[in-house]
Design a protein around this motif. Structure first.
Motif, short mmCIF file in Angstrom:
data_model
loop_
_atom_site.label_atom_id
_atom_site.label_comp_id
_atom_site.label_asym_id
_atom_site.label_seq_id
_atom_site.Cartn_x
_atom_site.Cartn_y
_atom_site.Cartn_z
N SER A 108 0.56 -1.26 0.08
CA SER A 108 0.23 0.17 -0.02
C SER A 108 1.09 1.50 0.24
CB SER A 108 -0.82 0.14 0.97
OG SER A 108 -2.15 -1.03 1.06
N PHE A 109 1.64 1.17 0.66
CA PHE A 109 2.82 2.41 0.39
C PHE A 109 3.56 3.02 -0.59
CE2 PHE A 109 6.92 4.96 1.55
CZ PHE A 109 6.69 5.26 1.93
N PHE A 110 3.53 1.62 -1.55
CA PHE A 110 4.46 1.83 -2.68
C PHE A 110 3.36 2.09 -3.84
CE2 PHE A 110 7.92 -0.21 -0.20
CZ PHE A 110 9.46 0.93 -1.10
N ALA A 111 2.75 0.79 -3.52
CA ALA A 111 1.78 0.90 -4.65
C ALA A 111 0.80 1.46 -5.20
CB ALA A 111 1.77 -0.88 -5.81
N GLY A 112 -0.13 1.46 -3.70
CA GLY A 112 -1.59 1.56 -3.23
C GLY A 112 -1.77 2.86 -3.26
N PHE A 113 -0.26 3.73 -2.89
CA PHE A 113 -0.65 6.04 -2.02
C PHE A 113 0.62 6.42 -3.41
CE2 PHE A 113 -3.60 3.24 0.99
CZ PHE A 113 -4.57 3.78 0.45
N SER A 114 1.57 5.46 -2.84
CA SER A 114 2.44 6.92 -3.75
C SER A 114 2.45 6.45 -4.79
CB SER A 114 4.10 6.40 -2.94
OG SER A 114 3.85 6.17 -1.59
N ALA A 115 2.49 5.58 -5.62
CA ALA A 115 2.91 5.95 -7.08
C ALA A 115 1.64 6.23 -7.47
CB ALA A 115 2.66 4.44 -7.54
N PRO A 116 -0.21 5.98 -6.77
CA PRO A 116 -0.96 6.33 -7.89
C PRO A 116 -1.02 8.16 -7.74
CG PRO A 116 -1.84 4.76 -6.30
CD PRO A 116 -0.30 5.11 -6.28
#
Length: 461
Positions: free
Chosen positions: A102-110
């Motif tokens: 979530s940290f990388f693909a769930g929120f930071s990337a979005p």
């Protein structure tokens, strides 16, 4: 087994009502995907009718997920989303990895993708701000890094909302409600004016574009679901702030259902308008499909107004995700599954400032990533863990104390089962036909598993 997680006194406060929770869902969903992916899908699929079919499948997929998450949410009305559900269903390692991803693909990337889309829409006025105008490209293909005006503007936008979110969720919710209202108003006016006053053609529905994808059409259809799921991601947004929602047992399911339903109508209407406005060949592989449609419908002057308004509407997407993501890391930290500093709440502002700051820095770094690779990376990762979370419904329903949602009981287990089957098919085809970003997502998960074992060993030593 305990199936409820009590709220912790003296930490986060229940301040969000139905309107604010629904606004978070709508803002989190409407943004990057709908405003950027249809052009790439036209390139892959070639046929606008097939593109509409993919968006319809995605709507069904999102609704099945939202209903499943509603049942999870009323049983676990605390902040954290998938982290809470997977920890209780499969153990702390899977919960940690869901929070890690979530940290990388769930929120930071979005957040990075939405900010880059914002830059591309500003590129209607200043072409140097488009991603295609990067002044420095390091490497090649999916592993390249891009630096230019788009990345600078995107980073600035992320930094501004990161700082705003330091100062309390109630204040942020007020800003969010205004931005969400503006976004929905812009889209409503754009759709109504486009179909009634704009210069378009229904003939575009029967036209095709030369496909740019080497994959067979059925394979391209399944891969396109990854793009669409980025557009629909956010249907679970309110579960991440469950600990700050008033009367979560009623507000949470209703906000998820309302938010998802509103977005379904909006997405299908917008895609139909994009196709009505623009020939498929002209739309192919275009990032800012909304501003292109506005230009074709209304001409340069009025089209410019809509391009600016769409850029503003993307700001609400960035703000929503900057608000929601840190609550996941906060919940993880309180369970000893993330950096301890992420669980600290500012004594005056009552917000997880450290979590907000960490996410902001990561998002800014991710703006350097090529946009298409970023989208597939997000879609693959989110589908992987939401499938696991929906699967946990089958685990929890074996317990007598579990509260069952009436809507999910309809034709059970069809609704969660459909989500799981579609998700697994998409994951498998993603690995086979879009290997680089899919493998990058799997590598992120694997690193998370390694970090968990290292931190667990350090904790017990």
């Amino acid at each position: 087994m305990t199936v409820t997680i009590p709220s912790r006194s003296g930490t986060l406060l229940r301040q969000l009502g139905l309107v604010s929770a629904t606004a978070l869902v709508v803002s989190n969903m409407i943004g990057t995907g709908i405003f950027t992916t249809t052009g790439f899908m036209i390139g892959d699929l070639g046929n606008p009718r097939i593109v509409l079919a993919v968006w319809a499948v995605g709507a069904f997929f999102a609704l099945c997920g939202a209903l499943s998450y509603s049942e999870l949410g009323i049983n676990f009305p605390s902040s954290g989303g998938e982290y809470v559900y997977l920890t209780r269903a499969y153990g702390p390692q899977w919960g940690f990895m869901s929070g890690w991803i979530s940290f990388f693909a769930g929120f930071s990337a979005p957040v990075a993708a939405a900010a880059l889309a914002f830059s591309d829409y500003l590129g209607y006025f200043y072409p140097a701000l488009k991603q295609a105008s990067a002044t420095m490209v390091i490497g090649s293909g999916v592993f390249s890094l891009r630096v230019g005006g788009a990345q600078l503007v995107a980073s600035g936008l992320i930094a501004v909302f990161t700082v705003i979110n330091f100062f309390g969720v109630k204040r942020v919710a007020g800003v969010q409600n205004v931005l969400t209202g503006t976004k929905l108003l812009v889209i409503a006016v754009f759709v109504i004016a486009g179909f009634t006053l704009g210069t378009g053609s229904w003939q575009h529905l029967s036209e095709t574009a030369v496909r740019t994808s080497p994959n067979p059409l059925p394979v391209a259809f399944v891969i396109s679901i990854l793009w669409v799921m980025v557009g629909y991601s956010g249907w679970n947004a309110a579960t991440y702030v469950g600990e700050e929602i008033k009367r979560p047992e009623k507000t949470l399911p209703l906000s998820l259902a309302l938010g998802t339903g509103i977005v379904m109508v909006v997405y299908l209407s917008l895609n139909l308008l994009f196709i009505y406005a623009t020939p498929p060949e002209q739309m192919k592989n275009e990032v800012a499909v909304g501003s292109l449609a506005a230009l074709n419908l209304f001409g340069a002057q009025v089209g410019g107004i809509f391009a600016a308004l769409m850029a503003i509407s993307l700001m609400s997407t960035v703000n929503a995700m900057v608000t929601i993501g840190p609550r996941v890391y906060y919940a993880m930290a309180h369970n000893g599954a993330f950096f301890r500093a992420a669980g600290e709440v500012h004594p005056r502002w009552r917000t997880p400032v450290n979590s907000i700051l960490m996410q902001g820095v990561c998002s800014i770094v991710m703006t350097l990533t090529p946009f298409p690779s970023l989208i597939v990376y997000i879609g693959f990762s989110l589908t992987f863990f939401t499938v696991m979370a929906v699967g946990s419904v089958f685990v929890f329903r074996r317990h007598a104390a579990w509260q069952r949602l009436k809507a999910l009981n309809f034709l059970y287990p069809l609704i969660p089962g459909a989500y799981i089957l579609i998700g697994i098919a998409t994951i498998i085809w993603g690995v086979i036909w879009a290997p680089a970003p899919s493998i990058a997502a799997l590598a992120t998960i694997a690193v998370g598993a390694g970090v968990y074992r290292w931190t667990a060993a350090a904790h017990h030593s």
